[in-house]
Design an enzyme around this catalytic site. Structure first.
Site, short mmCIF file in Angstrom:
data_model
loop_
_atom_site.label_atom_id
_atom_site.label_comp_id
_atom_site.label_asym_id
_atom_site.label_seq_id
_atom_site.Cartn_x
_atom_site.Cartn_y
_atom_site.Cartn_z
N ASN A 10 0.87 -1.17 0.00
CA ASN A 10 0.00 0.00 0.00
C ASN A 10 0.91 1.22 0.00
O ASN A 10 1.53 1.54 1.01
CB ASN A 10 -0.89 -0.04 1.26
CG ASN A 10 -1.75 1.21 1.39
OD1 ASN A 10 -1.80 2.04 0.48
ND2 ASN A 10 -2.42 1.33 2.53
N LYS A 12 0.14 4.23 -0.17
CA LYS A 12 -0.49 5.39 0.48
C LYS A 12 -0.28 6.65 -0.36
O LYS A 12 -0.23 6.56 -1.59
CB LYS A 12 0.03 5.54 1.91
CG LYS A 12 -0.15 4.25 2.73
CD LYS A 12 0.06 4.41 4.20
CE LYS A 12 -0.16 3.07 4.90
NZ LYS A 12 -0.03 3.15 6.35
N HIS A 104 -9.46 1.19 5.07
CA HIS A 104 -8.19 1.37 5.77
C HIS A 104 -8.42 2.31 6.95
O HIS A 104 -9.21 3.24 6.87
CB HIS A 104 -7.13 1.95 4.81
CG HIS A 104 -5.75 1.85 5.38
ND1 HIS A 104 -5.30 2.73 6.34
CD2 HIS A 104 -4.74 0.97 5.17
CE1 HIS A 104 -4.05 2.38 6.68
NE2 HIS A 104 -3.70 1.32 5.97
N GLU A 176 -5.18 -4.98 10.52
CA GLU A 176 -4.13 -4.00 10.76
C GLU A 176 -4.38 -3.28 12.09
O GLU A 176 -5.17 -2.32 12.13
CB GLU A 176 -4.11 -2.96 9.64
CG GLU A 176 -3.83 -3.54 8.27
CD GLU A 176 -3.27 -2.50 7.31
OE1 GLU A 176 -2.23 -2.77 6.70
OE2 GLU A 176 -3.86 -1.40 7.19
N GLY A 182 2.83 2.01 10.89
CA GLY A 182 3.81 3.08 10.76
C GLY A 182 4.55 3.42 12.05
O GLY A 182 5.19 4.46 12.14
N SER A 222 3.67 -2.39 10.31
CA SER A 222 5.13 -2.45 10.49
C SER A 222 5.76 -3.78 10.05
O SER A 222 6.72 -4.25 10.66
CB SER A 222 5.52 -2.13 11.94
OG SER A 222 5.11 -0.80 12.26
#
Ligand code: 13P
Length: 267
Positions: A10, A12, A104, A176, A182, A222
């Site tokens: 992804n 982003k 998401h 997730e 992140g 991560s």
């Protein structure tokens, strides 16, 4: 049943067209040495303006599979109309996409995407012949309050509401945990596997055993080359949805490579 792993990047809101092209070429250069059968299902999700800079890479062995698949990062549930700033499933298909990421946590948090909208998007994606990658996950507060499982079960039930078992079987879910996105704080792989097995039991409840057995459920948060082997060794984790580590060909290819070698070794 053995489920083919998925490694999805992804991207982003990152990378200009030329950068997207360069990253795509780096991945393409890696997958050229393998067949689609050997590789996991590789998916990349660039920003809309870079969709034209990437393309599906079909396998050249005659198997009919793809070595690289393209995903949209979002879509609208209507096919066209006065929805400024939105993009439809048909438009994504037209741009080469076969997957669409929906729900998401960043879209839920910053763009007020609700479970009801995610359900409408999932239905539109499946009706258009594409595959939804439906994201779910809890905040740190929810985890600390002990409501992780009930929260996620609610997200999944709402997302799959009114979808046939055959369509659920084709779909993809990505677990997730928001606190792991992140942050460099990967969820413990046994815990990720436990939550994913719980999600599979929810799928069984709403769509039956066959769909639960077939649906691919990914972990995201991560994921790095150093974590993927342990994650992929778990019974219910069928792959990964990767943010940061998908933005460099070296790390993304290493994740694909490690996943492929583990899968081939297990055969
Ligand atoms: P990171 O891999 O950067 O934690 O992002 C995960 C994610 O949100 C993928 O959709």
């Amino acid at each position: 049943m053995s489920r083919k792993p998925i490694i999805a990047g992804n991207w982003k809101m990152h990378l200009l067209k030329s950068e997207a092209k360069e990253l795509f070429e780096g991945i393409k250069n890696y997958v050229k040495d393998y067949t689609a059968k050997e590789l996991p299902t590789v998916v990349i999700a660039p920003v809309f303006t870079s969709l034209a800079a990437v393309e599906t890479v079909a396998c050249d062995c005659g198997c009919g599979g793809n070595k690289i698949n393209i995903a949209g990062q979002n879509c609208h549930w209507e096919s066209s109309g006065a929805y400024t700033g939105e993009v439809s499933v048909e438009m994504l298909k037209d741009a080469g996409c076969s997957y669409v990421i929906i729900g998401h946590s960043e879209r839920r948090q910053y763009f007020s995407e609700t479970d009801e909208m995610i359900n409408k998007k999932a239905k539109a994606i499946l009706a258009g012949g594409l595959i939804p990658i439906i994201c779910c996950g809890e905040t740190l507060e929810q985890r600390e309050a002990g409501v992780t499982d009930s929260w996620i079960a609610g997200q999944i039930k709402a997302a799959l509401e009114g979808i046939s078992s055959a369509d659920v079987a084709k779909s993809v879910i990505a677990y997730e945990p928001i606190w792991a996105i992140g942050t460099g704080k990967t969820c413990d792989s046994d815990e990720a596997n436990r939550v994913i097995a719980m999600i599979r039991s929810v799928v069984k409840e709403v769509a039956g055993a066959e769909a639960a057995d077939a649906i691919r459920i990914l972990y995201g948060g991560s994921v790095k080359p150093s974590t993927i082997e342990e994650q992929m060794s778990k019974s219910d984790i069928d792959g990964a949805l990767i943010g940061g580590a998908s933005l460099k060909a070296d790390s993304f290819n290493e994740i694909i490579d490690k996943t492929m070698k583990l899968t081939l070794a297990a055969k």
